[in-house]
Scaffold this motif. Structure first.
Motif, PDB file in Angstrom:
ATOM      1  N   GLY A   1     -29.912   9.733 -76.887  1.00  0.00           N
ATOM      2  CA  GLY A   1     -30.225   9.367 -78.250  1.00  0.00           C
ATOM      3  C   GLY A   1     -29.600   8.075 -78.750  1.00  0.00           C
ATOM      4  O   GLY A   1     -29.368   7.144 -77.978  1.00  0.00           O
TER       5      GLY A   1
ATOM      6  N   GLU B   1     -29.025   4.684 -88.115  1.00  0.00           N
ATOM      7  CA  GLU B   1     -28.855   5.811 -87.201  1.00  0.00           C
ATOM      8  C   GLU B   1     -28.054   6.947 -87.836  1.00  0.00           C
ATOM      9  O   GLU B   1     -28.259   8.115 -87.501  1.00  0.00           O
TER      10      GLU B   1
ATOM     11  N   LYS C   1     -31.953   8.600 -85.397  1.00  0.00           N
ATOM     12  CA  LYS C   1     -32.955   8.092 -84.456  1.00  0.00           C
ATOM     13  C   LYS C   1     -32.512   6.748 -83.883  1.00  0.00           C
ATOM     14  O   LYS C   1     -31.787   5.992 -84.517  1.00  0.00           O
TER      15      LYS C   1
ATOM     16  N   VAL D   1     -37.049   3.547 -82.011  1.00  0.00           N
ATOM     17  CA  VAL D   1     -37.799   4.710 -82.484  1.00  0.00           C
ATOM     18  C   VAL D   1     -38.058   4.569 -83.983  1.00  0.00           C
ATOM     19  O   VAL D   1     -39.179   4.800 -84.467  1.00  0.00           O
ATOM     20  N   SER D   2     -37.031   4.190 -84.724  1.00  0.00           N
ATOM     21  CA  SER D   2     -37.199   3.990 -86.167  1.00  0.00           C
ATOM     22  C   SER D   2     -38.204   2.885 -86.460  1.00  0.00           C
ATOM     23  O   SER D   2     -38.906   2.932 -87.471  1.00  0.00           O
TER      24      SER D   2
ATOM     25  N   ASP E   1     -40.393   9.205 -79.965  1.00  0.00           N
ATOM     26  CA  ASP E   1     -39.149   9.927 -80.223  1.00  0.00           C
ATOM     27  C   ASP E   1     -39.080  11.140 -79.303  1.00  0.00           C
ATOM     28  O   ASP E   1     -39.702  12.169 -79.546  1.00  0.00           O
TER      29      ASP E   1
END
Length: 244
Positions: free
Chosen positions: A118, A214, A219, A223-224, A230
């Motif tokens: 992550g 984050e 995320k 991804v954001s 995701d």
């Protein structure tokens, strides 16, 4: 929630000034061509920040909180030392964010395989689980680096000079130049110093934005931004964290 794209746009605009032509910096620093003292910088109290490099168009002498107003030479050199050091750390951190998260997922300390750990702000949890001695080695390494920096630029504690930094020390110039990039003349040095400062300033803003993003949604940055899917499962982390 503020969109990541807005942050990216701001960073992109700011970055443009970081690569401004060197001709813009020549009128904003006090230099002595051919001098080896302080890399050609001659402190001038009539100049903004005593003539240190770093002030460029479109907003020269940018100091909204007035740190430079009334600052002594010792204080100004201390401010510039701090700014340069934090900018360098931020630039390294920015690279770390981008290469350790999806889609690159490059981790020099351990093999990722098919694991997805992550956002970068949680990676130290995995480091502690995989390489328990990492933090001890990191602490010793940072300590050695700081001792070297102190011996290079700092006055001895309890000295009679009343200065924190040595008189002949240019802020940030600790002598570490493994690739031989340091220019050998004052004008080029001022231009490179300004570029480093500008990129460091942008990196500090960017890293602050990355961390905030984050912390808010847990995320990864890309991804954001909607650039990668995701696939991260927070329950797979060795240490769980609170979701806002």
């Amino acid at each position: 929630m503020t969109k990541f794209t807005s942050l990216a746009t701001l960073i992109t605009i700011s970055t443009a000034s970081a690569f401004a032509p060197a001709t813009q910096q020549r009128t904003t620093s006090t230099l002595r061509a051919g001098s080896n003292d302080l890399n050609g910088w001659v402190p001038d109290e009539s100049k903004f920040a005593f003539g240190l490099p770093g002030s460029i168009d479109p907003i020269q002498e940018f100091d909204p909180f007035g740190f430079a107003d009334g600052a002594t030479l010792t204080q100004m050199k201390g401010y510039r030392e701090s700014e340069t050091t934090h900018g360098r750390v931020a630039m390294l951190a920015l690279v770390g964010f981008l290469v350790t998260e999806a889609p690159v997922k490059f981790h020099p300390l351990f093999e990722m395989g098919k694991n997805d750990i992550g956002p970068a702000i949680r990676h130290l949890d995995e480091v502690r689980a995989v390489v328990p001695s990492f933090f001890e080695v990191l602490a010793v390494s940072i300590g050695l680096a700081e001792v070297f920096r102190a011996l290079k630029g700092w006055e001895s504690p309890g000295g009679e000079t009343g200065r924190v930094l040595k008189e002949d020390y240019f802020p940030g110039d600790i002598g570490f130049d493994p690739f031989g990039l340091k220019p050998d003349n004052a004008e080029d040095f001022a231009a490179m110093s300004t570029k480093e400062l500008q990129n460091g300033r942008v990196a500090m803003l960017a890293v602050a934005g990355f961390i905030a993003q984050e912390l808010v949604n847990g995320k990864e940055i890309f991804v954001s931004a909607g650039l990668v899917p995701d696939t991260f499962d927070p329950s797979s982390l060795p240490v769980q964290f609170y979701q806002f």
